[in-house]
Motif scaffolding. Structure first.
Motif, mmCIF file in Angstrom:
data_model
loop_
_atom_site.group_PDB
_atom_site.id
_atom_site.type_symbol
_atom_site.label_atom_id
_atom_site.label_comp_id
_atom_site.label_asym_id
_atom_site.label_seq_id
_atom_site.Cartn_x
_atom_site.Cartn_y
_atom_site.Cartn_z
ATOM 1 N N ASP A 82 0.836 -1.209 0.000
ATOM 2 C CA ASP A 82 0.000 0.000 0.000
ATOM 3 C C ASP A 82 0.869 1.257 0.000
ATOM 4 O OD1 ASP A 82 -2.245 -1.480 -0.081
ATOM 5 O OD2 ASP A 82 -2.706 -1.344 2.071
ATOM 6 N N ARG A 83 2.011 1.173 0.717
ATOM 7 C CA ARG A 83 2.885 2.339 0.808
ATOM 8 C C ARG A 83 3.446 2.700 -0.581
ATOM 9 N NH1 ARG A 83 8.059 3.321 1.447
ATOM 10 N NH2 ARG A 83 8.593 1.114 1.460
ATOM 11 N N VAL A 84 3.869 1.668 -1.293
ATOM 12 C CA VAL A 84 4.415 1.899 -2.649
ATOM 13 C C VAL A 84 3.319 2.454 -3.561
ATOM 14 C CG1 VAL A 84 5.380 0.747 -4.696
ATOM 15 C CG2 VAL A 84 6.235 0.160 -2.421
ATOM 16 N N LYS A 85 2.108 1.855 -3.439
ATOM 17 C CA LYS A 85 0.997 2.314 -4.307
ATOM 18 C C LYS A 85 0.653 3.780 -4.029
ATOM 19 C CE LYS A 85 -1.549 -1.888 -4.967
ATOM 20 N NZ LYS A 85 -2.708 -2.603 -4.571
ATOM 21 N N GLU A 86 0.613 4.143 -2.732
ATOM 22 C CA GLU A 86 0.298 5.540 -2.373
ATOM 23 C C GLU A 86 1.346 6.493 -2.939
ATOM 24 O OE1 GLU A 86 -0.160 5.773 1.889
ATOM 25 O OE2 GLU A 86 -1.776 4.299 1.767
ATOM 26 N N ASN A 87 2.596 6.060 -2.848
ATOM 27 C CA ASN A 87 3.697 6.869 -3.368
ATOM 28 C C ASN A 87 3.548 7.066 -4.878
ATOM 29 O OD1 ASN A 87 6.124 8.165 -3.551
ATOM 30 N ND2 ASN A 87 7.347 6.290 -3.573
ATOM 31 N N ILE A 88 3.171 5.985 -5.559
ATOM 32 C CA ILE A 88 3.012 6.068 -7.023
ATOM 33 C C ILE A 88 1.823 6.971 -7.377
ATOM 34 C CG2 ILE A 88 2.332 4.709 -9.050
ATOM 35 C CD1 ILE A 88 4.044 2.409 -7.801
ATOM 36 N N LEU A 89 0.724 6.809 -6.638
ATOM 37 C CA LEU A 89 -0.478 7.608 -6.930
ATOM 38 C C LEU A 89 -0.177 9.100 -6.873
ATOM 39 C CD1 LEU A 89 -3.441 5.769 -5.153
ATOM 40 C CD2 LEU A 89 -3.177 6.261 -7.596
ATOM 41 N N GLU A 90 0.692 9.486 -5.940
ATOM 42 C CA GLU A 90 1.056 10.908 -5.822
ATOM 43 C C GLU A 90 1.753 11.424 -7.078
ATOM 44 O OE1 GLU A 90 3.379 11.449 -2.294
ATOM 45 O OE2 GLU A 90 1.711 10.798 -1.027
ATOM 46 N N GLN A 91 2.326 10.496 -7.855
ATOM 47 C CA GLN A 91 3.061 10.914 -9.064
ATOM 48 C C GLN A 91 2.194 10.893 -10.324
ATOM 49 O OE1 GLN A 91 6.769 8.639 -9.472
ATOM 50 N NE2 GLN A 91 6.498 8.029 -7.352
ATOM 51 N N ILE A 92 0.910 10.523 -10.170
ATOM 52 C CA ILE A 92 0.052 10.405 -11.358
ATOM 53 C C ILE A 92 -0.922 11.591 -11.393
ATOM 54 C CG2 ILE A 92 -1.629 8.956 -12.591
ATOM 55 C CD1 ILE A 92 -0.460 6.529 -11.151
#
Ligand code: NAD
Length: 243
Positions: free
Chosen positions: A196-206
Motif C-alpha cells: 500500500d505504501r508503494v501504491k500511495e507513493n506512485i499515486l502521488e506521481q500520477i
C-alpha cells in the motif's frame, strides 16, 4: 485496418491487460488466438467472450518452455492467417540491482524480450507472404525512464522499444506495422502485489490521480491496430505520470 474477421494473437491473455485486449478485439469483430499457461480460460473471461459472440481458440503454452517456432506455426494454422500479434505476456522479478541474481535477469529478459523477438520472427515470416500485418509490443514507461528495483525489467522493456523501431523499418515495405505501448501503473495482478505504501507513493506521481484500467490499455491496442499510418511508435498510457 478493419478488425472484423481479422485474426489477433494475444500472448498472456488469461488475465490482466491481455484479457482486456481479448475482449476489446472481440468487440471489434476480430477472431482471437488466446494464450496462457492455465488449462483453460477463466469462467469470467469465457462469459465476457461469449457475450461478444467471440470466435476464439485457446493455445495453452508456457512461452518460456515452448518451441516458439512450432507455437507460431500452430497458431497460424488455427485460422490460416494472423493479422495482429500482441506480444503481451510479461513478468517482473524486482530487486535492487546489487542483489539481483542472474536468474532474476534471465527470466525477465527471456519472457519480456526474447519471446517477443522469436515469436515476431516466426510470425513476420508468414506476414511477409501475406504482405500485411500488425505487431504490438507491450513495453513500459520503465523501459523509457528506468525504475529502482527493476533493472532487469527496464532492460527488457527498453529492448522492446528498439526491437519495435527496427521491425517497423524492416516491415514497412510489406505493409507490416510495428508499434509499442508503454503503460504506467495499470490495475492488474502485476501491480496489485505492490505494498500500500508503494501504491500511495506512485499515486502521488500520477496527475490523473488513479491507476489505469486494463481496458484503457486495450483501447490503445485497438487504435494501433486500426490506424494504417502508424508505425515505429511507442504510445505512453500513464495518466500523465511521465509528463
Ligand atoms: P499480469 O501479471 O496481470 O498478466 C501477465 C500475463 O502474462 C498473464 O496472462 C500471464 O498468464 C501471462 N504469462 C506470464 N508468464 C507466462 C508464460 N511463461 N507463458 C505465457 N504466458 C505467461 O500482467 P499485466 O499487468 O496484465 O501485464 C501485461 C503486460 O503489460 C506485461 O508485458 C507487462 O510487463 C506490461 N505492463 C504492465 C503494467 C502494469 O502496470 N500492469 C505496466 C507496464 C507494462
Amino acid at each position: 485496418m478493419d478488425l472484423k474477421n481479422k485474426v489477433v494473437l494475444v500472448t498472456g491473455s488469461t488475465h490482466g491487460i491481455g484479457a482486456a485486449m481479448a475482449v476489446a478485439f472481440a468487440q471489434a469483430g476480430a477472431k482471437l488466438l488466446l494464450n496462457g499457461r492455465s488449462e483453460s480460460l477463466s469462467d469470467e473471461l469465457v462469459e465476457q467472450l461469449n457475450q461478444e459472440k467471440a470466435d476464439y481458440h485457446y493455445l495453452k503454452a508456457d512461452l518460456m518452455k515452448t518451441d516458439l517456432k512450432k507455437f507460431a506455426e500452430d497458431a497460424w494454422d488455427s485460422y490460416g492467417q494472423i493479422d495482429v500479434l500482441v506480444n503481451n505476456a510479461g513478468i517482473n522479478r524486482d530487486k535492487l540491482f546489487i542483489g539481483m541474481k542472474e536468474a532474476d535477469f534471465d527470466s525477465v529478459i527471456n519472457l519480456d524480450l526474447k519471446v517477443p523477438f522469436f515469436l515476431s520472427k516466426w510470425i513476420i515470416k508468414k506476414m511477409n507472404k501475406q504482405r500485411s500485418g500488425v505487431i504490438i509490443n507491450m513495453s513500459s514507461i520503465v523501459g523509457m525512464h528506468g525504475n529502482s528495483g527493476q533493472a532487469n525489467y527496464a532492460a527488457a522493456k527498453a529492448g522492446l522499444i528498439g526491437l519495435t523501431k527496427t521491425l517497423a523499418r524492416e516491415g514497412a515495405m510489406r505493409s507490416i506495422r510495428v508499434n509499442a505501448i508503454a503503460p504506467g501503473m495499470i490495475d492488474t495482478e502485476m501491480t496489485q502485489k505492490l505494498s500500500d505504501r508503494v501504491k500511495e507513493n506512485i499515486l502521488e506521481q500520477i496527475p490523473l490521480g488513479r491507476l489505469g484500467k486494463a481496458s484503457e490499455v486495450a483501447q490503445t491496442a485497438i487504435f494501433l491496430a486500426q490506424n494504417d499510418y502508424l508505425t515505429g511508435q511507442t504510445v505512453v498510457v500513464d495518466g500523465g505520470m511521465t509528463i
